[in-house]
Structure formats: structure tokens, C-alpha cells
Design a protein around this motif. Sequence first.
Motif, mmCIF file in Angstrom:
data_model
loop_
_atom_site.group_PDB
_atom_site.id
_atom_site.type_symbol
_atom_site.label_atom_id
_atom_site.label_comp_id
_atom_site.label_asym_id
_atom_site.label_seq_id
_atom_site.Cartn_x
_atom_site.Cartn_y
_atom_site.Cartn_z
ATOM 1 N N ALA A 123 49.023 -4.525 -10.826
ATOM 2 C CA ALA A 123 48.440 -3.376 -10.134
ATOM 3 C C ALA A 123 47.135 -2.986 -10.814
ATOM 4 N N ILE A 124 46.246 -2.387 -10.044
ATOM 5 C CA ILE A 124 44.987 -1.877 -10.580
ATOM 6 C C ILE A 124 44.721 -0.493 -10.009
ATOM 7 N N LEU A 125 43.958 0.290 -10.752
ATOM 8 C CA LEU A 125 43.403 1.543 -10.255
ATOM 9 C C LEU A 125 41.928 1.295 -10.029
ATOM 10 N N THR A 126 41.459 1.532 -8.819
ATOM 11 C CA THR A 126 40.070 1.218 -8.487
ATOM 12 C C THR A 126 39.480 2.340 -7.644
ATOM 13 N N ASN A 127 38.177 2.268 -7.411
ATOM 14 C CA ASN A 127 37.513 3.245 -6.553
ATOM 15 C C ASN A 127 36.825 2.516 -5.404
ATOM 16 N N GLY A 128 36.062 3.248 -4.609
ATOM 17 C CA GLY A 128 35.444 2.652 -3.436
ATOM 18 C C GLY A 128 34.379 1.623 -3.724
ATOM 19 N N LEU A 129 33.935 1.531 -4.973
ATOM 20 C CA LEU A 129 32.915 0.548 -5.339
ATOM 21 C C LEU A 129 33.508 -0.745 -5.883
ATOM 22 N N GLY A 130 34.804 -0.759 -6.110
ATOM 23 C CA GLY A 130 35.432 -1.948 -6.690
ATOM 24 C C GLY A 130 35.557 -1.890 -8.195
ATOM 25 N N ASP A 131 35.179 -0.754 -8.828
ATOM 26 C CA ASP A 131 35.371 -0.611 -10.272
ATOM 27 C C ASP A 131 36.858 -0.681 -10.599
ATOM 28 N N ILE A 132 37.221 -1.474 -11.580
ATOM 29 C CA ILE A 132 38.596 -1.517 -12.064
ATOM 30 C C ILE A 132 38.698 -0.526 -13.209
ATOM 31 N N ARG A 220 43.367 -8.896 7.446
ATOM 32 C CA ARG A 220 43.867 -8.928 6.078
ATOM 33 C C ARG A 220 45.262 -9.542 6.059
ATOM 34 N N GLY A 221 45.416 -10.551 5.232
ATOM 35 C CA GLY A 221 46.703 -11.190 5.056
ATOM 36 C C GLY A 221 47.023 -11.314 3.580
ATOM 37 N N SER A 222 47.867 -12.269 3.239
ATOM 38 C CA SER A 222 48.199 -12.497 1.834
ATOM 39 C C SER A 222 46.970 -12.997 1.078
ATOM 40 N N LEU A 235 49.923 -13.485 -2.789
ATOM 41 C CA LEU A 235 50.226 -12.095 -3.111
ATOM 42 C C LEU A 235 49.993 -11.188 -1.915
ATOM 43 N N ASP A 236 50.961 -10.351 -1.624
ATOM 44 C CA ASP A 236 50.766 -9.276 -0.657
ATOM 45 C C ASP A 236 50.249 -8.051 -1.393
ATOM 46 N N ARG A 237 49.564 -7.183 -0.664
ATOM 47 C CA ARG A 237 48.962 -6.016 -1.297
ATOM 48 C C ARG A 237 49.402 -4.728 -0.615
ATOM 49 N N GLU A 238 49.759 -3.750 -1.418
ATOM 50 C CA GLU A 238 50.063 -2.404 -0.941
ATOM 51 C C GLU A 238 49.092 -1.446 -1.617
ATOM 52 N N THR A 239 48.503 -0.541 -0.832
ATOM 53 C CA THR A 239 47.485 0.368 -1.357
ATOM 54 C C THR A 239 47.951 1.811 -1.259
ATOM 55 N N LEU A 240 47.836 2.528 -2.364
ATOM 56 C CA LEU A 240 48.172 3.946 -2.429
ATOM 57 C C LEU A 240 46.874 4.728 -2.634
ATOM 58 N N GLU A 241 46.480 5.513 -1.638
ATOM 59 C CA GLU A 241 45.231 6.263 -1.717
ATOM 60 C C GLU A 241 45.439 7.555 -2.507
ATOM 61 N N LEU A 242 44.595 7.770 -3.514
ATOM 62 C CA LEU A 242 44.582 9.010 -4.276
ATOM 63 C C LEU A 242 43.401 9.832 -3.756
ATOM 64 N N VAL A 243 43.657 10.615 -2.726
ATOM 65 C CA VAL A 243 42.580 11.272 -1.985
ATOM 66 C C VAL A 243 41.771 12.206 -2.877
ATOM 67 N N ALA A 246 39.332 10.074 -4.835
ATOM 68 C CA ALA A 246 38.635 8.990 -4.120
ATOM 69 C C ALA A 246 38.886 7.660 -4.829
ATOM 70 N N GLN A 247 40.113 7.490 -5.285
ATOM 71 C CA GLN A 247 40.533 6.269 -5.959
ATOM 72 C C GLN A 247 41.777 5.733 -5.262
ATOM 73 N N ARG A 248 42.173 4.513 -5.635
ATOM 74 C CA ARG A 248 43.355 3.925 -5.019
ATOM 75 C C ARG A 248 44.083 3.041 -6.032
ATOM 76 N N VAL A 249 45.382 3.002 -5.884
ATOM 77 C CA VAL A 249 46.207 2.074 -6.638
ATOM 78 C C VAL A 249 46.536 0.902 -5.715
ATOM 79 N N VAL A 250 46.191 -0.298 -6.153
ATOM 80 C CA VAL A 250 46.495 -1.500 -5.388
ATOM 81 C C VAL A 250 47.574 -2.273 -6.136
ATOM 82 N N VAL A 251 48.696 -2.492 -5.466
ATOM 83 C CA VAL A 251 49.823 -3.204 -6.051
ATOM 84 C C VAL A 251 49.895 -4.593 -5.419
ATOM 85 N N PHE A 252 50.013 -5.614 -6.258
ATOM 86 C CA PHE A 252 50.092 -6.995 -5.801
ATOM 87 C C PHE A 252 51.538 -7.474 -5.932
#
Length: 282
Positions: A123-132, A220-222, A235-243, A246-252
Motif C-alpha cells: 500500500a502507498i499514501l499518495t496525492n494527486g501529483l503521484g508523490d509517494i 482500468r484493470g489489473s 495486482l488489483d487496486r483499491e483506493t481510499l480517498e482521504l478527502v 486531498a490524498q489517497r491510500v492505494v492498496v495492491f
Amino acid sequence: MGTPLGDFIRARRDSIQPEQLGLADHGRRRSPGLRRSDLAGRAGISVEYLTRIEQGRDRNPSLSVVNAIADALSLSIADRTHLQHLAKITGGACAGRTRPGPAARVVRPGAAATLQLMEPGMAILTNGLGDILAHTSGFELVTAGTGLLDDDAPNLTRYVFTDPRARTLFPDWNTVADELAFDLWSGPSRDAVEWFSADLAPLAGPEFTRRLNLHTPPPRGSLRVDHRSGHRLRLDRETLELVTDAQRVVVFLPADAATAETLDRLRSDQGRHRPGGLRLVA
């Protein structure tokens, strides 16, 4: 100068043949697809008005006009929603703007704790620019040695468009590039996107700028990843938006049994060498 709204309408019009909408084909056309006159007629607006919208000379069509164009193009629900989003952001394009600058990289304790719950997964925490901004040990396990996490401030978008190793890591590089460019363009902070795009475009070149101007949601697929061990992961991806941030958690998540088994072996090998744990980058 065009607008995202006008570009999208024109692209959809060019992709439709008259017979798809039950219209007569009047023979050779100067450009492919549906004539402006046919679309305008179906939408109940003038050709002149449609031309102004497509060329960006009218940036504030009413919701009823936007819906009429969507009906005239027989858009899917997803494309209709996207058209309404484009109308909204295009209408605000002329408003006063602050000076562009980078997105905030602050990681709240709650956001870090959320990512910690994903250990030892990927999993990663990222923002709208792709910063990890933070990542789990499982993500580092899969991407170590690829160059992605080498920078003090790693950025997935920059990596994909400027590091040749990204094409080895992602066998479906074109699909990944399409996704990242669209995510960047549709990011929540227009000022931050403008700042980042201006910085990245000279380095990435046409591969980046062409995609940034598509304004079309990619399928968008695997995600396929070629691990340095020689294993191909799906890998499938699930995204949790942290409104709030303005960040998101992406789980692989492993998309098949072979990937799950490979990840288990890699984690077992890692455990014998060093402890895992969450890595904060920001």
C-alpha cells in the motif's frame, strides 16, 4: 485555445459514425465522425453555439445544454458524469487563480495509522501529483531495486515518464502512463497540477503532454508488475480517498493465486533479512 470540455465533445463527435445514431450518411466528410450540424440538431442548439463550445470560446454552457449534448452523443453514464465534471472545471478556468505551487506533503498521524493497518501488504499514501508520501514494507519489497523509491521525494508519475526502468517494471507501460496522466489532470488542486506539469513536461516530452490533453478516463484493470526475481505479478487496486487531505491510500491486492504465492515467498525471504514496517517519506 480549446478547453477540456470542448476537446472531449469534439473527440466524441469524431469517434461516432452517423449510422450509429440512425442518421443518414451524406457521403464524404472533411473530418471523420459526426458533423457539427448533426450533433447540434440532435442537441437542439445552433451550430454556431456548438462551435464556440468546442473551440473554447464559450466556457459556461448551462447544465441543460451539457445534458442535451450528452443525450445527443448517447454517452454512457460514466462519460456523462465526466462531461459534467469537465463543464464545471472549464467554467471556472477564467476565475482568479493563486500562484501555482507544489501540493502539501504533510502526512497526518491518522493517515499514517490507516496505512499501518495494511502491513505487511502492499500500500502507498499518495496525492494527486503521484508523490509517494508513505509506503508499506510490502510495497518496498516489490519495487526495491527499480529506482522508484531512490529519490528523497519519490513520485510515481515522474518515475513512469522519465525513468527507463519503469518500462521494465510495468509491461503495460502505455496503460499505466494513461492512468497517471488522467489522474494528474483530474487532480483536486489545479494550481498544484499546473506547477507539476510545467516542471515535468520538458523532461517527459510528448509522451506526457499528449496524454495530459486526452481528458478521457482510461479503462482500468489489473496492474501487471515484473519483479526483479523474474516473477510477473498481477495486482488489483483499491483506493481510499482521504478527502480532507486531498490524498489517497492505494492498496495492491494479488489478482491470482500465483501472485499471492509469490508475495508470500518474498515476504518470508525478507523477514529473514530485516524487519518490515511503515516507511514515511514526506
